[in-house]
Structure formats: C-alpha cells, structure tokens
Write a protein that holds these residues in place. Structure first.
Motif, mmCIF file in Angstrom:
data_model
loop_
_atom_site.group_PDB
_atom_site.id
_atom_site.type_symbol
_atom_site.label_atom_id
_atom_site.label_comp_id
_atom_site.label_asym_id
_atom_site.label_seq_id
_atom_site.Cartn_x
_atom_site.Cartn_y
_atom_site.Cartn_z
ATOM 1 N N ARG A 133 -18.167 10.257 22.204
ATOM 2 C CA ARG A 133 -17.921 10.655 20.824
ATOM 3 C C ARG A 133 -17.076 9.621 20.097
ATOM 4 N NH1 ARG A 133 -20.116 15.387 20.940
ATOM 5 N NH2 ARG A 133 -19.909 15.589 18.692
ATOM 6 N N LEU A 134 -17.266 9.580 18.776
ATOM 7 C CA LEU A 134 -16.419 8.796 17.881
ATOM 8 C C LEU A 134 -15.899 9.723 16.802
ATOM 9 C CD1 LEU A 134 -15.310 6.180 16.493
ATOM 10 C CD2 LEU A 134 -17.518 6.067 15.287
ATOM 11 N N MET A 135 -14.574 9.768 16.640
ATOM 12 C CA MET A 135 -13.970 10.518 15.543
ATOM 13 C C MET A 135 -13.413 9.525 14.533
ATOM 14 S SD MET A 135 -12.213 13.955 17.032
ATOM 15 C CE MET A 135 -13.182 15.126 18.008
ATOM 16 N N LEU A 136 -13.729 9.748 13.270
ATOM 17 C CA LEU A 136 -13.334 8.844 12.196
ATOM 18 C C LEU A 136 -12.754 9.661 11.058
ATOM 19 C CD1 LEU A 136 -13.386 6.105 10.633
ATOM 20 C CD2 LEU A 136 -15.744 6.652 10.001
ATOM 21 N N TYR A 137 -11.550 9.285 10.591
ATOM 22 C CA TYR A 137 -10.906 9.936 9.448
ATOM 23 C C TYR A 137 -10.661 8.890 8.367
ATOM 24 C CZ TYR A 137 -9.340 12.894 13.413
ATOM 25 O OH TYR A 137 -9.271 13.644 14.567
ATOM 26 N N VAL A 138 -10.981 9.226 7.138
ATOM 27 C CA VAL A 138 -10.676 8.374 5.987
ATOM 28 C C VAL A 138 -9.859 9.216 5.020
ATOM 29 C CG1 VAL A 138 -11.589 6.899 4.176
ATOM 30 C CG2 VAL A 138 -12.841 7.139 6.322
ATOM 31 N N THR A 139 -8.630 8.794 4.728
ATOM 32 C CA THR A 139 -7.734 9.610 3.914
ATOM 33 C C THR A 139 -7.415 8.931 2.591
ATOM 34 O OG1 THR A 139 -5.769 8.647 4.953
ATOM 35 C CG2 THR A 139 -6.657 10.633 5.944
ATOM 36 N N ASN A 140 -7.219 9.765 1.588
ATOM 37 C CA ASN A 140 -6.872 9.303 0.233
ATOM 38 C C ASN A 140 -5.596 10.050 -0.159
ATOM 39 O OD1 ASN A 140 -6.839 8.338 -2.352
ATOM 40 N ND2 ASN A 140 -8.842 9.140 -2.930
ATOM 41 N N GLY A 141 -4.455 9.399 0.060
ATOM 42 C CA GLY A 141 -3.180 10.063 -0.154
ATOM 43 C C GLY A 141 -2.766 10.097 -1.610
ATOM 44 N N MET A 142 -1.883 11.027 -1.939
ATOM 45 C CA MET A 142 -1.353 11.119 -3.300
ATOM 46 C C MET A 142 0.074 10.572 -3.317
ATOM 47 S SD MET A 142 -0.360 15.169 -3.790
ATOM 48 C CE MET A 142 0.385 14.851 -5.392
ATOM 49 N N GLY A 143 0.516 10.222 -4.516
ATOM 50 C CA GLY A 143 1.889 9.757 -4.670
ATOM 51 C C GLY A 143 2.023 8.257 -4.527
ATOM 52 N N GLU A 144 3.266 7.786 -4.500
ATOM 53 C CA GLU A 144 3.563 6.363 -4.436
ATOM 54 C C GLU A 144 4.697 6.110 -3.452
ATOM 55 O OE1 GLU A 144 4.486 4.932 -8.314
ATOM 56 O OE2 GLU A 144 2.485 5.284 -9.123
ATOM 57 N N GLY A 145 4.771 4.881 -2.982
ATOM 58 C CA GLY A 145 5.899 4.417 -2.199
ATOM 59 C C GLY A 145 6.152 5.213 -0.936
ATOM 60 N N ILE A 146 7.425 5.414 -0.631
ATOM 61 C CA ILE A 146 7.833 6.052 0.613
ATOM 62 C C ILE A 146 7.305 7.478 0.704
ATOM 63 C CG2 ILE A 146 9.794 6.804 1.992
ATOM 64 C CD1 ILE A 146 9.401 3.831 1.956
ATOM 65 N N GLU A 147 7.323 8.214 -0.410
ATOM 66 C CA GLU A 147 6.850 9.603 -0.370
ATOM 67 C C GLU A 147 5.384 9.666 0.034
ATOM 68 O OE1 GLU A 147 8.624 12.319 -0.493
ATOM 69 O OE2 GLU A 147 10.381 11.035 -0.649
ATOM 70 N N ALA A 148 4.564 8.761 -0.485
ATOM 71 C CA ALA A 148 3.145 8.737 -0.115
ATOM 72 C C ALA A 148 2.986 8.377 1.359
ATOM 73 C CB ALA A 148 2.396 7.733 -0.997
ATOM 74 N N ILE B 69 0.829 -1.202 0.000
ATOM 75 C CA ILE B 69 0.000 0.000 0.000
ATOM 76 C C ILE B 69 0.867 1.256 0.000
ATOM 77 C CG2 ILE B 69 -2.065 -0.985 1.011
ATOM 78 C CD1 ILE B 69 -1.063 -0.204 3.736
ATOM 79 N N HIS B 70 0.261 2.369 -0.437
ATOM 80 C CA HIS B 70 0.996 3.622 -0.598
ATOM 81 C C HIS B 70 0.509 4.694 0.372
ATOM 82 C CE1 HIS B 70 1.654 2.055 -4.937
ATOM 83 N NE2 HIS B 70 2.621 1.658 -4.146
ATOM 84 N N GLY B 71 -0.590 5.389 0.033
ATOM 85 C CA GLY B 71 -0.939 6.569 0.814
ATOM 86 C C GLY B 71 -2.312 6.590 1.439
ATOM 87 N N ASP B 72 -3.214 5.649 1.087
ATOM 88 C CA ASP B 72 -4.550 5.659 1.678
ATOM 89 C C ASP B 72 -4.478 5.175 3.127
ATOM 90 O OD1 ASP B 72 -5.341 6.456 -0.778
ATOM 91 O OD2 ASP B 72 -6.549 4.701 -1.258
ATOM 92 N N ASN B 73 -5.408 5.674 3.946
ATOM 93 C CA ASN B 73 -5.329 5.356 5.363
ATOM 94 C C ASN B 73 -6.662 5.638 6.036
ATOM 95 O OD1 ASN B 73 -4.217 5.709 8.336
ATOM 96 N ND2 ASN B 73 -2.574 4.810 7.123
ATOM 97 N N PHE B 74 -6.805 5.169 7.261
ATOM 98 C CA PHE B 74 -7.977 5.477 8.081
ATOM 99 C C PHE B 74 -7.528 5.564 9.530
ATOM 100 C CE2 PHE B 74 -7.740 0.888 7.461
ATOM 101 C CZ PHE B 74 -7.788 0.397 8.768
ATOM 102 N N ASP B 75 -8.316 6.253 10.323
ATOM 103 C CA ASP B 75 -8.007 6.386 11.742
ATOM 104 C C ASP B 75 -9.310 6.608 12.486
ATOM 105 O OD1 ASP B 75 -6.314 6.466 13.957
ATOM 106 O OD2 ASP B 75 -6.156 8.647 13.909
ATOM 107 N N TRP B 76 -9.380 6.129 13.732
ATOM 108 C CA TRP B 76 -10.553 6.389 14.558
ATOM 109 C C TRP B 76 -10.154 6.464 16.012
ATOM 110 C CZ3 TRP B 76 -11.493 1.595 11.570
ATOM 111 C CH2 TRP B 76 -11.069 0.437 12.224
ATOM 112 N N SER B 77 -10.980 7.118 16.777
ATOM 113 C CA SER B 77 -10.756 7.235 18.214
ATOM 114 C C SER B 77 -12.099 7.519 18.871
ATOM 115 C CB SER B 77 -9.770 8.367 18.525
ATOM 116 O OG SER B 77 -9.602 8.505 19.926
ATOM 117 N N ALA B 78 -12.349 6.869 20.027
ATOM 118 C CA ALA B 78 -13.635 7.032 20.712
ATOM 119 C C ALA B 78 -13.414 7.422 22.163
ATOM 120 C CB ALA B 78 -14.442 5.744 20.633
ATOM 121 N N THR B 79 -14.368 8.184 22.688
ATOM 122 C CA THR B 79 -14.458 8.460 24.117
ATOM 123 C C THR B 79 -15.803 7.931 24.593
ATOM 124 O OG1 THR B 79 -15.507 10.624 23.799
ATOM 125 C CG2 THR B 79 -13.091 10.562 23.795
ATOM 126 N N ALA B 80 -16.182 8.261 25.816
ATOM 127 C CA ALA B 80 -17.471 7.808 26.333
ATOM 128 C C ALA B 80 -18.632 8.348 25.510
ATOM 129 C CB ALA B 80 -17.629 8.228 27.796
#
Length: 386
Positions: A196-211, A183-194
């Motif tokens: 709230r839920l925060m959710l991030y979905v990312t679509n990165g640009m580029g390839e390899g290490i730079e991405a 995989i290169h640059g796409d990613n997701f992250d989440w975090s919850a408290t009592a």
C-alpha cells in the motif's frame, strides 16, 4: 571491486559530519582523483550548494545550465571533458528517488571509462544513504542545503516532510513547496508498505508559526493513527478530534488523503476540504472531483466517509494547493484549471520528481513576481502499476 569495498567501508565507518572528507580521501587514494566536491540541492531546487565551501572555496552552481545540474536533472552520470585536460565526472547523489545532490570528481586523463563510472556511481549512491542516516546526528548537510536563512515556520515544515521525491516500481512521487524559505501551512506526507501507499496533501490556514503549529499537530495526529493500523477514514476522524480539541474550531486544516492498493491501483479517498487534483491520462488533462467533506478540526466529532478511486498504469496525478490554483496575475486573472492543464501537458515528458518545480516556474511567470503571497504546493504522482 576491491576499491569500491574500501570506499564503502570508509563511508560506513566515518563520523556523521565527516562523510565528505571520507569520500574525498578514498577517491583520491583509490581512484587517483585530482579533486572531489559534494553539492547538495537547496530547498528551492535552484542551486547546488557545496558542502565544503568554507574550507575548499567551492562556489554554488545552478541546477539549470551547468554540468553538475545536468547530472542532477537527468539522474545519470555526466562526463565533462575539458579540452586536453582531465575528465570531470558528475554523479547524482540520490536515495530511492529523492534527489539530494551531485558528487563531482576530477579524474586523470583517460580514467572515465564505463567500468570506472559504474563504480563511482555506486559510491555516490552509498554516500546518499549515509547522508540521510547522518542527518540524525549532525546539521552539516542541512546547513549546506540552504542558500538563505529559513524562517522558523519553514524550518518546522521542512522537518515534517518525508522527502521531496520517492520511487518504486509501482509509482514515482515528486513534490515541492514555495516559497521554500518562508512556507507557512501547506504540507504533504507519504508512507508505503509492501502492498500500500498512503499519500496526504494538506492545505493549511493561517501564517507563520501558528500555521506551522497547526500543520504539525494535524500531520502527527494522522501519522499516529496510520501507525496504529487504522483505516484512512478513521485516521481523518482521529486527526479531526485532535485539532478540534486544541483549537475548538478556531483553526482547521484541509487535507486530501489516499490509500492506494499497489497491486490493483484501487484507492480509498477522503476529501476533507481538499487541495485540487488533476489527472493526465492518454494525453488529456481533466480535473478530478471528490465529495467534499469538512476540514479537520472545524467541528467536533466529524465522521468521514471514504470514496473509491481507480488509477491506471500511465496515469499522472497532479495535486496543487490554492496557492497555485487560485493565484492571480497582475490583471487579476486566476491561474485555474486551464493554465494548470497547459502546464501539466507541457511537462508531460519530465519525470515526476521534476514536474513540481517546472509547474512552479510557470506559475511565477503568471503571477508576475518571484515571491508569492501564499504557499504554493505541487505534488506529482506517476502510476506504473505492477
């Protein structure tokens, strides 16, 4: 239950690298187990890899069509009875909805009664928690999860992820990235408290290490702002400044950010050049569009404005990157909303943790080849509400 207490104590006092030996020893002594194997799901969720392959000769087993795979998929103990032989029990190893693998135990004849199964299932749960803690101090379990070598970019991205699934009474989350080992640059992250839920979905640009470097910078900037208690639009602004300060607009990153109120289902949303979102509600699939804003790091000091969004109990939200939505068939036809809607409808009875893998399998059929040209990311959120 004294046997269970003994097993729990053995796992909690074992060295990080020796959890398998500890659980095998206590199950052999206290439960008369004839054999014990621990399998962990590989990064692509296609096979269950034995932790003990080097010393005990176990072979990988398929997630699909095997007894251990059945326990992994159903998330229920599965008893495999060999004709006129001992019972082999397969137990899911799962931590708060994140499916790690399967513990397989061969018991003496007639030893697979429900009370015994309940104890063994609890031991498998304790083992899962201990593996998660042990991964801070040993590579044994991370190495066991890979059937192929990861690229350096993939290594960086997998280490950035919170997990592949998570569940609470209010919601269930599942996510998967392909190609898992490059995989290169796409990613997701989440975090919850009592509350709230925060959710991030990312679509990165580029390839390899730079991405991978770009995504690591952006995700850690978002986490830094989130952990300071800052509102979601200000999180985006600070991450935007961090990315721009380093790349001066040469590289940027798209992200779709949600801040859910667990009590009401109301959410604040920032759509910074985002991945696609589709919603399954009452049997119908429809795309959900937000007001698109600039990706993180494209220009200096961008201001972000949050939008309101309401999710209802029973809703399923499916997020996909452009490596899913825009992927072309051999004839040049884009996958698009129509095919995605069919895939979401066909997987509607699956739990959220299984949906991403199922959609990516259908995508492979559309693409006509096993290895994609771009990252393919699918995140599924089932909302139950309170």
């Amino acid at each position: 239950m004294n046997r269970f207490v003994t097993a729990e104590r053995a796992l909690r006092t074992a060295a990080p690298h020796a959890l398998f030996d500890a659980v095998r020893g206590v199950l052999t002594k206290e439960y008369a187990a004839r054999s014990v194997e621990l399998y962990l799901a590989d990064y692509g969720l296609t096979v269950l890899q034995p932790v003990s392959a080097a010393s005990h000769g176990a072979e990988p087993v398929s997630v699909h069509g095997s007894a251990a795979g059945r326990a992994f998929g159903a998330q229920e103990p599965f008893v495999e009875v060999v004709h006129e032989g001992p019972a082999r029990v397969h137990l899911p190893v799962t931590v708060r909805g994140d499916r790690l693998g399967v513990l397989s135990v061969t018991l003496p004849d007639g030893e697979a009664e429900p009370g015994r199964l309940d104890e063994l299932a609890e031991i498998a749960e304790v083992l899962g928690h201990e593996i998660v803690v042990a991964e801070r101090d040993t590579d044994v379990y991370l190495r066991a999860r890979r059937k192929d070598r990861l690229t350096l970019a993939a290594e960086m991205q997998w280490q950035l992820l919170p997990g592949r699934a998570c569940s609470r009474p209010e919601y269930e989350l599942g996510a998967q990235l392909e190609p898992a080992y490059a995989i290169h640059g796409d990613n997701f992250d989440w975090s919850a408290t009592a509350d709230r839920l925060m959710l991030y979905v990312t679509n990165g640009m580029g390839e390899g290490i730079e991405a991978a470097l770009l995504t690591n910078l952006a995700i850690n900037a978002l986490r830094n702002a989130r952990r300071a208690g800052i509102a979601i639009d200000d999180q985006a602004a600070l991450a935007d400044q961090a990315v721009y300060a380093h790349y001066q607009g040469r590289c940027y990153l798209s992200v779709l950010m949600f801040d859910f109120d667990l009590a009401t289902g109301r959410a604040k949303v920032v759509d910074a050049g985002s991945p696609q979102l589709l919603r399954l509600r009452d049997g119908s699939v429809e795309p959900v569009a937000f007001e698109a804003q600039l990706p993180l790091g494209m220009f200096e000091e961008t201001d972000y404005v949050p939008q309101d969004f309401q999710v209802q109990p029973g809703d399923r939200l499916v997020f996909v990157s452009d490596g899913v939505h825009a992927v072309a068939s051999p004839k040049g036809e884009a996958y698009g909303d129509t095919a995605l809607a069919r895939a979401i409808t066909s997987t509607r009875l699956l739990p959220a943790a299984e949906v991403p893998r199922a959609i990516l399998r259908e995508l492979t059929g559309h693409r006509g080849r096993s290895v994609p040209d771009d990252d393919a990311l699918v995140v599924c959120l089932d909302w139950h509400g309170r």
